[in-house]
Design an enzyme around this catalytic site. Structure first.
Site, PDB file in Angstrom:
ATOM      1  N   HIS A  39       0.838  -1.202   0.000  1.00 53.06           N
ATOM      2  CA  HIS A  39       0.000   0.000   0.000  1.00 53.06           C
ATOM      3  C   HIS A  39       0.874   1.255   0.000  1.00 53.06           C
ATOM      4  CE1 HIS A  39      -3.745   2.104   1.950  1.00 53.06           C
ATOM      5  NE2 HIS A  39      -3.125   2.891   1.068  1.00 53.06           N
TER       6      HIS A  39
ATOM      7  N   HIS B  69       1.597   5.209  -2.366  1.00 56.13           N
ATOM      8  CA  HIS B  69       1.155   6.157  -3.391  1.00 56.13           C
ATOM      9  C   HIS B  69       2.400   6.781  -4.026  1.00 56.13           C
ATOM     10  CE1 HIS B  69      -3.045   5.984  -1.934  1.00 56.13           C
ATOM     11  NE2 HIS B  69      -2.455   5.816  -0.750  1.00 56.13           N
TER      12      HIS B  69
ATOM     13  N   ASP C  42      -8.686   3.100  -3.264  1.00 55.95           N
ATOM     14  CA  ASP C  42      -8.114   3.688  -2.052  1.00 55.95           C
ATOM     15  C   ASP C  42      -8.045   5.213  -2.147  1.00 55.95           C
ATOM     16  OD1 ASP C  42      -6.755   3.368   0.566  1.00 55.95           O
ATOM     17  OD2 ASP C  42      -5.136   4.362  -0.500  1.00 55.95           O
TER      18      ASP C  42
ATOM     19  N   HIS D 267     -10.948   0.577   1.009  1.00 56.27           N
ATOM     20  CA  HIS D 267     -10.832   1.798   1.799  1.00 56.27           C
ATOM     21  C   HIS D 267     -12.188   1.994   2.473  1.00 56.27           C
ATOM     22  CE1 HIS D 267      -9.433   6.053   2.504  1.00 56.27           C
ATOM     23  NE2 HIS D 267     -10.746   6.178   2.668  1.00 56.27           N
TER      24      HIS D 267
ATOM     25  N   HIS E 128      -5.355  -0.064   5.834  1.00 55.52           N
ATOM     26  CA  HIS E 128      -5.099   0.829   6.974  1.00 55.52           C
ATOM     27  C   HIS E 128      -6.147   0.743   8.088  1.00 55.52           C
ATOM     28  CE1 HIS E 128      -7.824   3.148   4.495  1.00 55.52           C
ATOM     29  NE2 HIS E 128      -6.878   3.683   3.734  1.00 55.52           N
TER      30      HIS E 128
ATOM     31  N   ASN F   5      -5.382   9.827   6.738  1.00 58.40           N
ATOM     32  CA  ASN F   5      -6.697   9.240   6.518  1.00 58.40           C
ATOM     33  C   ASN F   5      -6.570   7.726   6.371  1.00 58.40           C
ATOM     34  OD1 ASN F   5      -9.394   8.927   5.925  1.00 58.40           O
ATOM     35  ND2 ASN F   5      -9.211   9.572   3.805  1.00 58.40           N
TER      36      ASN F   5
ATOM     37  N   ASP G 127       1.151   2.834   3.666  1.00 55.42           N
ATOM     38  CA  ASP G 127       0.273   3.908   3.177  1.00 55.42           C
ATOM     39  C   ASP G 127       1.087   5.179   2.942  1.00 55.42           C
ATOM     40  OD1 ASP G 127      -1.916   5.288   2.286  1.00 55.42           O
ATOM     41  OD2 ASP G 127      -2.890   5.480   4.238  1.00 55.42           O
TER      42      ASP G 127
ATOM     43  N   GLY H   2      -2.146  12.686   4.740  1.00 53.43           N
ATOM     44  CA  GLY H   2      -1.070  11.806   4.283  1.00 53.43           C
ATOM     45  C   GLY H   2       0.231  11.973   5.014  1.00 53.43           C
TER      46      GLY H   2
END
EC number: 3.5.2.3
Length: 434
Positions: free
Chosen positions: A63, A65, A155, A182, A235, A281, A308, A327
């Site tokens: 997970h 980004h 997500d 999510h 998460h 989040n 995350d 984030g």
């Protein structure tokens, strides 16, 4: 030319291995491990002295980004994979909430192509569940699976319509891919920016109740149970969600859950002072929730550790707390945070923590790696469990500097990362050349 890792504590939970041994690597693969194997090395070979260190399968993050395409001011595949390498990760799964959204075959192909061109570690695409993350129409799931998407997730957003989620779970079975959920009830979240409770009241910030997560976790599990599909809860942050997952697993539902470093190390009390790096989040929860996550890891309800990783620009995170984006940039501090919270706090054994970052995520998405078996790809992380460092931005590889752990003194750090037998991080520094 061969590469040898000498006298390390080799931990391979996939094969129930925990012993002092040497490893031999040739042509990107592990070709042998035995005590004193490194004595075979010639002057042309590379030998890494790992005495007193942990030699483990390369960490796998299910997970993160990477922001590219469309968010290159926050992160790129190049910088994100270097942050991963510095954190000991040899593979990362990239979420679909880019611009444009990764919701088609072309989006998956772009990510794979760019990763091959600029990435330092392995990158696995996660395709969107719905077109544009809008929650109204299924994305091209079969096409994305056929060209390399390892799972599907919206997500960053919840698939609010139960009929769409049910259909996605049915299609995921045909594609033989995992749905990653999510879980937030958007009507309950509304404009919340932190956990609803004592601290949100004290600070005058709009709160997000824990039940917003619990409701959707329960719904998605019920849909998975009804369809016979496999799901993974991203998460996990609430005590309620842990209990719901535990009950579902006891009934035989194929559901797993992941925990992120910040939810184990911090509570909503960290928001005092309005440090925007604490805005995440789902939000940082209470001490009760934090302890429930640890209990869930200890009893096997939660089996995967993820980051995350969500980088943002310094300018974005300089806004007022209510208006700064959610984030945390998490790849580079994940291992020592987990060590602090799970090993030093005696929640997990070292072998259990290694498994949660290697063999379990690999098995959940049918990925290569996660093992040090002979013949396996030489994706390897070497950890110095005695190394202490204070978290600073010196040498920070990610473009996102949004970490709440600046100034923390942490023990146990990755000192080598090898991907396919190539050293990509050495002594906490990135190695870009072959």
């Amino acid at each position: 030319m061969a590469l040898y890792i000498k006298k390390g504590r080799v931990i391979d939970p996939a094969n129930d291995v925990d012993r002092i041994s040497d490893l031999k690597i040739e042509n990107g693969q592990i070709v042998g491990h035995a005590l004193a194997l490194a004595e075979e090395a010639t002057k042309d070979d590379v030998v890494i002295d790992a005495e007193g260190k942990l030699v483990i399968p390369g960490l796998i993050d299910l997970h993160c980004h990477l922001r590219e395409p469309g968010g290159e001011a926050k992160e790129t595949i190049a910088t994100g994979t270097r942050a991963a390498a510095r954190g000991g990760f040899t593979a990362v799964a990239a979420m679909a909430n880019t611009t444009p959204v990764c919701d088609s075959q072309s989006g998956v192909e772009f990510l794979l192509k760019r990763s091959k061109e600029t990435g330092l570690v392995r990158v696995y695409p996660i395709g969107a569940i719905t077109k544009g993350l809008q929650g109204q129409e299924l994305a091209e799931m079969a096409d994305m699976a056929s060209c390399g998407a390892i799972a599907f997730s919206d997500d960053g957003k919840t698939v609010a319509r139960s009929d769409i989620m049910r259909r996605a779970l049915q299609y995921s079975q045909m594609c033989e891919r995992l749905i990653i959920c999510h879980c937030e009830d958007d009507d309950l979240v509304h404009e919340g920016v932190m956990n609803e409770g004592y601290w949100s009241t004290l600070l005058g910030l709009k709160g997000i109740p824990t039940v917003a997560e619990d409701i959707i976790v329960a719904r998605d599990i019920m849909l998975a149970e009804a369809t016979g599909a496999s799901i993974h809860i991203a998460h996990v942050s609430t005590a309620g969600a842990v209990e719901i997952i535990k009950q579902a697993r006891a009934r035989g539902v194929d559901v797993t859950g992941e925990v992120c470093p910040h939810h184990l190390a911090l509570t909503d009390a960290a928001v005092e002072g309005f440090n925007s790096a604490t805005k995440v989040n789902p939000p940082l929860r209470t001490e009760k929730d934090r302890q429930a996550l640890k209990k869930g890891l200890r009893d096997g309800t939660l089996t995967i550790l993820a980051t995350d990783h969500a980088p943002h620009t310094t300018e974005e995170k300089a806004r007022e707390y209510a208006y700064t984006p959610f984030g945390i940039s998490g790849l580079e501090t994940a291992w020592p945070i987990y060590w602090r919270e799970l090993i030093e706090d005696k929640v997990l054994t070292v072998n259990e923590m290694v498994a949660a970052l290697t063999v379990h995520p690999a098995a959940r998405c049918n990925l290569p790696g996660g093992t040090l078996a002979v013949g396996a790809p030489a994706d390897i992380t070497i950890i110095d469990p005695q190394r202490e460092e204070t978290v600073t931005l010196d040498g920070w590889a990610s473009q996102g500097k949004n970490t709440p752990f600046l100034g923390w003194k942490l023990r146990s750090w990755p000192i080598y990362t090898l991907v396919g037998g190539r050293i990509v991080m050495k002594n906490r520094e990135i190695v870009d050349e072959l």
